[in-house]
Design an enzyme around this catalytic site. Structure first.
Site, mmCIF file in Angstrom:
data_model
loop_
_atom_site.group_PDB
_atom_site.id
_atom_site.type_symbol
_atom_site.label_atom_id
_atom_site.label_comp_id
_atom_site.label_asym_id
_atom_site.label_seq_id
_atom_site.Cartn_x
_atom_site.Cartn_y
_atom_site.Cartn_z
ATOM 1 C CG MET A 175 -2.361 -1.186 1.385
ATOM 2 S SD MET A 175 -3.170 -1.389 -0.035
ATOM 3 C CE MET A 175 -4.493 -0.059 -0.252
ATOM 4 C CG ASP A 189 9.641 -0.585 5.050
ATOM 5 O OD1 ASP A 189 10.005 -0.974 6.074
ATOM 6 O OD2 ASP A 189 8.461 -1.046 4.122
ATOM 7 C CB VAL A 224 3.450 0.348 9.764
ATOM 8 C CG1 VAL A 224 4.172 1.711 9.580
ATOM 9 C CG2 VAL A 224 2.473 0.609 10.701
ATOM 10 C CD GLU A 259 -4.423 -3.633 9.768
ATOM 11 O OE1 GLU A 259 -4.141 -2.143 9.493
ATOM 12 O OE2 GLU A 259 -6.489 -2.510 9.893
ATOM 13 C CE LYS A 303 -2.780 -0.068 11.053
ATOM 14 N NZ LYS A 303 -1.613 0.232 9.856
ATOM 15 C CB SER A 317 -7.967 -2.633 5.944
ATOM 16 O OG SER A 317 -6.815 -3.304 6.126
ATOM 17 C CG HIS A 323 -9.443 1.947 3.725
ATOM 18 N ND1 HIS A 323 -11.020 1.340 3.484
ATOM 19 C CD2 HIS A 323 -9.368 1.150 3.603
ATOM 20 C CE1 HIS A 323 -10.404 0.224 3.504
ATOM 21 N NE2 HIS A 323 -10.097 0.197 3.446
#
Ligand code: NAI
Length: 706
Positions: A329, A348, A405, A407, A412, A434, A455
């Site tokens: 994503m 990253d 990053v 889920e 997060k 998501s 999203h």
């Protein structure tokens, strides 16, 4: 509106310039004014030829959709269109050369104007488009397009343009014969048109001094042969079947186009136009066209213009964004943002990882370059906008940070804190989660009013929708910044309130779960899958579960159980659980799910499926299954409206079509109810609820989409 000017060399220019509108469209008033100009020019013996031109950035962008969607009587549209046909015939047979000077996009009715000219010259601007996209809105090219284009370039060559609504850039349009010549600059356009008039005709004329279309010549033959020539007859005999395979009969327009071409090309031109007219009127009056025009044109345009944006916040100029996570994503978001001219800092866990993410943009851009869709310079420009890092401090100076990053709540929370430590106080922080509710994630933020959900859908470069999720503390300022960014990267926003699964994932999941329920009931897997496709969904529910990943579905269900304390035992939970725990089949990514994915790319349903879920002796009618698969989504969408998760029915519609491919012919997940009829829908749900359970209980639906 439409004006006529004559130069000393006897060249008349008819210029389209619709007042109070950024674009030219064809409507009844334009047709009258245009007709008047053509009649005067043709009657003037000093006029040697006509140039059709536009005073706007684009040439003409089509018929007036507002007018079309409000047509209530077929005769009305027939009368107006007949006038247009007569005007085009006057131009074609009037004896004076007419040339289209195409300065910008010429699509739909706009390109049909060009087709009725004797010659077409376009500026070679790769940003403009030429073609007949009417089919995408449930219409057919009713200004003679289904008759002129096949007579110009051949039946087989024209069908992709007519049936798929393919639009071309000028270079391709020249190659395919949609235009006759290109010039490099706007300045060269009118002189080239004039030169053609003064130099070329009456080369094609059987009657000296007159200009004539190829299809009006006695000896005319359709390029590549008529409908009964061996090649075309064979192709046309299977075309209907192929079309049905794609549309399942849900879209009347492509069939009408095929009929119009087949019937019209066997007739003299003027009678052929009458055939087209009948099919055109039928399409204009169809509920499918009205649905498509409403949602995919009017609702989408409003969303694109930022109708959901709070008006009291000044426009934000988002120059630089940060992206956390350069996975699937994050890499896609970086490409979309850099392509729109935004500076991107892609972060990253290490610079090497971030570089890999940037490699995705390189790959997409190189593909474009190899297809001549961009230039080396543009590619370099875009790539230069993306810098890579492993250091969270490099988020400093970003106007917006988008987190993508893994889920995982804790991760997060960590990256939120790391970024906020260096961000300015006006910067907005967005999560691309998501599944995790935004209000919960915002708890890790020191300024939850600047925290929002954005999203994106995968793959980001292709998917047009972004669901903007408003948490309990999200401010209007954050919403405004988010929408300004979405507009900048030319995506379509819908704004929804926080909820588990938000709006799109929540409703979309109901489609998957209904597929699982059917499997557990003993409905044959192939029948379930075909019912999904026949209803108009892009793929069946089981194939979709494989795409999404069964372990992800399982994880989300587990998380929901944990968070809500409610345990479920229905098939929607037990089936993904068995697939993950018992069968170790997690979906397409592992080449094992409801389907098998052999190396040759031809997937097939897992053979054991019918042993584990033996199909019942009596299988239901496919129509019942189609209803179940669509209605369950509409019911979930109504719940979202009633719970204020999604606020406007039109957003629910738009999100359903652009977000997860709900069938566009319905106008969207709420419009479907209106298409069926509210009362009939409620009655049918009652029947379904009796047989299949409470999830089909009708919910009072108070809001309308149309
Ligand atoms: P992914 O697994 O492809 O990428 C995640 C990336 O985050 C990896 O490259 C990982 O190295 C990086 N990462 C881990 N810790 C980090 C840190 N501290 N700082 C910076 N980067 C770090 O995952 P994907 O599919 O891109 O998903 C990312 C997010 O987007 C998830 O929240 C997911 O739920 C959401 N999402 C995913 C969609 C999908 O279709 N895959 C659709 C919409 C949202």
């Amino acid at each position: 509106m439409v004006t006529l000017n004559q130069d000393p060399d006897g060249i008349s220019t008819i210029t389209f310039d619709l007042p109070n509108s950024p674009v030219n469209v064809v409507n009844p008033a334009v047709i009258d004014a245009f007709d008047d100009c053509v009649s005067r020019a043709l009657a003037d013996k000093d006029v040697k030829g006509l140039i059709l031109a536009s005073a706007k950035k684009d040439f003409i962008v089509g018929g007036d959709l507002n007018g079309l969607r409000n047509v209530t009587k077929a005769e009305d549209i027939i009368n107006v269109t007949r006038k247009l046909h007569a005007l085009f015939r006057k131009m074609e047979t009037g004896g004076k050369p007419v040339v289209a000077a195409i300065n910008g996009t010429a699509v739909g009715g706009g390109y049909e104007v060009c087709l009725a000219c004797h010659y077409r010259i376009a500026v070679n601007n790769p940003g403009m488009q030429i073609g007949l996209p009417e089919v995408l809105l449930g219409l057919l090219p009713g200004g003679g397009g289904t008759q002129r284009l096949p007579r110009l370039i051949g039946i087989q060559e024209s069908l992709p343009f007519l049936l798929e609504g393919k639009k071309l850039r000028p270079e391709e349009a020249l190659k395919k014969g949609l235009v006759n010549a290109l010039v490099n600059t706007q300045e060269e356009l009118r002189p080239a048109a004039k030169q053609w008039i003064l130099g070329s005709p009456p080369l094609q004329s059987p009657d000296p001094g007159k200009c004539i279309q190829p299809w009006d010549k006695k000896e005319f033959r359709i390029p590549g042969g008529g409908v009964n020539s061996p090649n075309n007859a064979m192709m046309l005999s299977v075309a209907g079947g192929l079309l049905m395979k794609k549309t399942f009969g849900n879209y009347p327009a492509p069939q009408a186009i095929l009929n119009s071409v087949y019937e019209g090309l066997q007739l003299p031109f003027d009678r052929a136009l009458e055939v087209e007219l009948r099919y055109f009127a039928k399409c204009v009056m169809s509920v499918e066209a009205k649905n498509l025009i409403r949602t995919l044109f009017f609702v989408k345009n409003e969303a694109d213009k930022g109708i959901a944006r709070p008006t009291d916040i000044p426009a934000a100029d988002i120059k630089k964004i940060g992206i956390l996570g350069a996975g699937m994503m994050g890499a896609g978001i970086a490409y979309a943002a850099a392509s729109a001219g935004t500076e991107v800092v892609l972060k990253d866990v290490s610079k090497e990882n971030a570089d890999k993410g940037k490699g995705y943009s390189e790959k997409l851009l190189n593909e474009k370059l190899s297809k001549n869709q961009t230039t080396k310079e543009k590619v370099e420009n875009i790539l230069n906008k993306i810098s890579t890092t492993g250091n969270p401090a490099d988020m400093a100076g970003c106007d917006l940070v988008i987190e993508a990053v893994f889920e995982n709540r804790e991760l997060k929370a960590t990256v939120t804190k790391e970024s906020e430590a260096v961000l300015s106080k006006n910067a907005v922080f967005a999560s691309n989660t998501s599944t995790l509710p935004i209000t919960g994630l915002a708890k890790a933020s020191a300024r939850p009013e600047n925290f929002i959900g954005l999203h994106f859908f995968s793959p980001v470069d292709k998917m047009p929708l972004i669901e903007v999720i408003v948490g309990k503390k999200t401010s209007n300022y954050a919403i405004a910044v988010a929408i300004d960014f979405i507009r900048k990267i030319k995506k379509t926003p819908i704004v929804v309130n926080d909820s588990r699964g938000f709006y799109t994932s929540r409703v979309f999941a109901s489609y998957l779960y209904e597929g699982f329920e059917m499997l557990a009931e003993g409905i044959a897997p192939a029948l379930i899958e075909n019912a999904g496709k026949a209803a108009g969904m892009p793929v069946g529910p089981l194939a979709l579960a494989d795409e999404v990943a069964i372990d992800l579905i399982y994880k989300i269900l587990k998380q929901t159980e944990e968070d809500t304390g409610k345990q479920r035992t229905d098939a929607s939970v037990s089936i993904p659980m068995r697939f993950v725990e018992e069968f170790k089949r997690v979906g397409k990514k592992d080449r094992k799910g409801f389907y098998e994915y052999p190396a040759d790319g031809k997937k097939y349903l897992w053979k054991e499926l019918t042993k584990i879920f033996p199909p019942a002796e009596n299988q239901p009618e496919v129509t019942i299954l189609k209803k179940r698969l669509l209605y369950i989504q509409s019911l979930e969408a109504i719940k979202c409206l009633e719970e204020n998760v999604v606020v406007k029915p039109s957003d629910a519609d738009l999100g359903s079509i652009l977000g997860w491919g709900f069938p566009a012919y319905t106008g969207g997940v709420i419009s479907l109810i209106e298409m069926v009829g509210k009362e009939k829908f409620a009655e049918e749900c009652k029947v379904l609820a009796k047989k299949y359970g409470r999830r089909f209980r009708p919910i009072k639906h108070t809001q309308t989409a149309s």
